[in-house]
Design a protein around this motif. Structure first.
Motif, mmCIF file in Angstrom:
data_model
loop_
_atom_site.group_PDB
_atom_site.id
_atom_site.type_symbol
_atom_site.label_atom_id
_atom_site.label_comp_id
_atom_site.label_asym_id
_atom_site.label_seq_id
_atom_site.Cartn_x
_atom_site.Cartn_y
_atom_site.Cartn_z
ATOM 1 N N MET A 109 0.844 -1.173 0.000
ATOM 2 C CA MET A 109 0.000 0.000 0.000
ATOM 3 C C MET A 109 0.892 1.240 0.000
ATOM 4 O O MET A 109 1.792 1.363 0.801
ATOM 5 C CB MET A 109 -0.905 -0.036 1.237
ATOM 6 C CG MET A 109 -1.733 1.208 1.415
ATOM 7 S SD MET A 109 -2.564 1.256 3.006
ATOM 8 C CE MET A 109 -4.118 0.592 2.551
ATOM 9 N N ARG A 110 0.668 2.170 -0.900
ATOM 10 C CA ARG A 110 1.528 3.338 -0.983
ATOM 11 C C ARG A 110 1.150 4.435 0.008
ATOM 12 O O ARG A 110 1.875 5.396 0.157
ATOM 13 C CB ARG A 110 1.553 3.888 -2.392
ATOM 14 C CG ARG A 110 0.234 4.416 -2.857
ATOM 15 C CD ARG A 110 0.326 4.993 -4.210
ATOM 16 N NE ARG A 110 -0.710 6.019 -4.288
ATOM 17 C CZ ARG A 110 -1.003 6.693 -5.336
ATOM 18 N NH1 ARG A 110 -0.352 6.498 -6.423
ATOM 19 N NH2 ARG A 110 -1.950 7.587 -5.312
ATOM 20 N N ASN A 111 0.011 4.310 0.658
ATOM 21 C CA ASN A 111 -0.402 5.288 1.665
ATOM 22 C C ASN A 111 -0.131 4.770 3.073
ATOM 23 O O ASN A 111 -0.885 5.029 4.001
ATOM 24 C CB ASN A 111 -1.882 5.630 1.506
ATOM 25 C CG ASN A 111 -2.164 6.324 0.196
ATOM 26 O OD1 ASN A 111 -1.311 6.980 -0.373
ATOM 27 N ND2 ASN A 111 -3.366 6.169 -0.292
ATOM 28 N N LYS A 112 0.950 4.003 3.212
ATOM 29 C CA LYS A 112 1.320 3.437 4.503
ATOM 30 C C LYS A 112 2.832 3.581 4.651
ATOM 31 O O LYS A 112 3.588 3.257 3.735
ATOM 32 C CB LYS A 112 0.920 1.967 4.546
ATOM 33 C CG LYS A 112 1.110 1.313 5.873
ATOM 34 C CD LYS A 112 0.565 -0.109 5.808
ATOM 35 C CE LYS A 112 0.610 -0.767 7.154
ATOM 36 N NZ LYS A 112 0.052 -2.112 7.108
ATOM 37 N N TRP A 113 3.261 4.095 5.805
ATOM 38 C CA TRP A 113 4.672 4.349 6.032
ATOM 39 C C TRP A 113 5.080 3.809 7.395
ATOM 40 O O TRP A 113 4.328 3.910 8.363
ATOM 41 C CB TRP A 113 4.968 5.856 6.007
ATOM 42 C CG TRP A 113 4.551 6.519 4.745
ATOM 43 C CD1 TRP A 113 5.293 6.691 3.622
ATOM 44 C CD2 TRP A 113 3.287 7.119 4.474
ATOM 45 N NE1 TRP A 113 4.576 7.350 2.660
ATOM 46 C CE2 TRP A 113 3.334 7.630 3.164
ATOM 47 C CE3 TRP A 113 2.104 7.268 5.191
ATOM 48 C CZ2 TRP A 113 2.263 8.271 2.566
ATOM 49 C CZ3 TRP A 113 1.044 7.917 4.597
ATOM 50 C CH2 TRP A 113 1.130 8.404 3.300
ATOM 51 N N ASN A 114 6.248 3.244 7.464
ATOM 52 C CA ASN A 114 6.876 2.869 8.729
ATOM 53 C C ASN A 114 8.064 3.804 8.908
ATOM 54 O O ASN A 114 9.005 3.769 8.113
ATOM 55 C CB ASN A 114 7.351 1.414 8.701
ATOM 56 C CG ASN A 114 6.190 0.451 8.747
ATOM 57 O OD1 ASN A 114 5.261 0.628 9.533
ATOM 58 N ND2 ASN A 114 6.212 -0.559 7.900
ATOM 59 N N VAL A 115 8.000 4.666 9.918
ATOM 60 C CA VAL A 115 9.054 5.654 10.142
ATOM 61 C C VAL A 115 9.616 5.511 11.552
ATOM 62 O O VAL A 115 8.921 5.056 12.468
ATOM 63 C CB VAL A 115 8.539 7.100 9.927
ATOM 64 C CG1 VAL A 115 8.144 7.317 8.491
ATOM 65 C CG2 VAL A 115 7.374 7.413 10.846
ATOM 66 N N THR A 116 10.868 5.894 11.705
ATOM 67 C CA THR A 116 11.508 5.884 13.010
ATOM 68 C C THR A 116 11.740 7.324 13.432
ATOM 69 O O THR A 116 12.413 8.086 12.726
ATOM 70 C CB THR A 116 12.848 5.127 12.951
ATOM 71 O OG1 THR A 116 12.595 3.802 12.471
ATOM 72 C CG2 THR A 116 13.487 5.055 14.321
ATOM 73 N N VAL A 117 11.163 7.692 14.569
ATOM 74 C CA VAL A 117 11.317 9.038 15.113
ATOM 75 C C VAL A 117 11.867 8.904 16.523
ATOM 76 O O VAL A 117 11.266 8.234 17.369
ATOM 77 C CB VAL A 117 9.971 9.799 15.122
ATOM 78 C CG1 VAL A 117 10.111 11.157 15.764
ATOM 79 C CG2 VAL A 117 9.429 9.931 13.707
#
Length: 160
Positions: free
Chosen positions: A1-9
Motif C-alpha cells: 500500500m503506498r499510503n502506509k509508512w513505517n518511520v523511526t522518530v
C-alpha cells in the motif's frame, strides 16, 4: 500500500497510514485513527501535522498525491517539505464561475470541464512552485471557455 509508512522518530518505530472513506478520510497512527479535514471542496487537499514523541511529521495531499514529510523531507518523493500556500479567494470564485458557466452553456459536459479546470487551477495555486500563476490561470480559463463555446455551437449546428 503506498499510503502506509513505517518511520523511526527518536529511535521509536511508528506506523502511519492514510485511509479514505466515502465522506471522510482518516490518518491512522500506531492503530489510532484521527479524521483528516480537507481544505478544498474540489480536490483532496490537506497538510495534517502529526506529533510523534515531540517531533512533528506532516501527512499531506494534493489530489491523489499523498505523502508523509519526516524531518523536512517527503518519504515517497524525497523532495524537501514546504508548507502549502493558502488557496486564493479568487481561485474559488473563478472555479464557481467555470462550473456554473459550463453547466449553463452546455450542460453536464460543460460542468465537468469546469470542474476539471477548477481542479487544475486550485492544485497549481497551493503548490510551493506557484510562479506565474496568473498566466496559467488565464490560459486554463480561456481553454475551458473556448471548449464550452465549441460544444455549444456544435450542438446548435447539429440541431439546425
Amino acid at each position: 500500500m503506498r499510503n502506509k509508512w513505517n518511520v523511526t522518530v527518536n529511535g521509536i518505530n511508528h506506523e502511519i497510514s492514510f485511509k479514505t472513506g466515502v465522506f471522510k478520510a482518516k490518518a491512522v497512527v500506531d492503530g489510532v485513527s484521527t479524521p483528516v479535514k480537507n481544505n478544498s471542496m474540489f480536490i483532496r487537499l490537506f497538510d495534517f501535522p502529526i506529533n510523534l514523541d515531540g517531533t512533528t511529521v506532516h501527512l499531506t495531499a494534493i489530489g491523489n498525491k499523498i505523502d508523509l514529510a519526516v524531518d523536512g523531507v517527503y518519504v515517497n518523493s524525497k523532495k524537501p517539505y514546504v508548507p502549502f500556500e493558502s488557496i486564493p479567494k479568487w481561485a474559488y470564485l473563478l472555479s464557481a464561475i467555470l462550473i456554473v458557466g459550463g453547466w449553463a452553456s452546455c450542460g453536464l459536459i460543460g460542468m465537468l470541464l469546469g470542474l476539471l479546470s477548477s481542479t487544475l487551477i486550485i492544485s497549481r495555486s497551493v503548490t510551493p512552485q506557484r510562479k506565474n500563476l496568473i498566466p496559467f490561470t488565464i490560459g486554463v480559463t480561456a481553454v475551458c471557455i473556448i471548449l464550452d463555446l465549441l460544444i455549444t455551437f456544435g450542438v446548435i449546428l447539429m440541431t439546425v
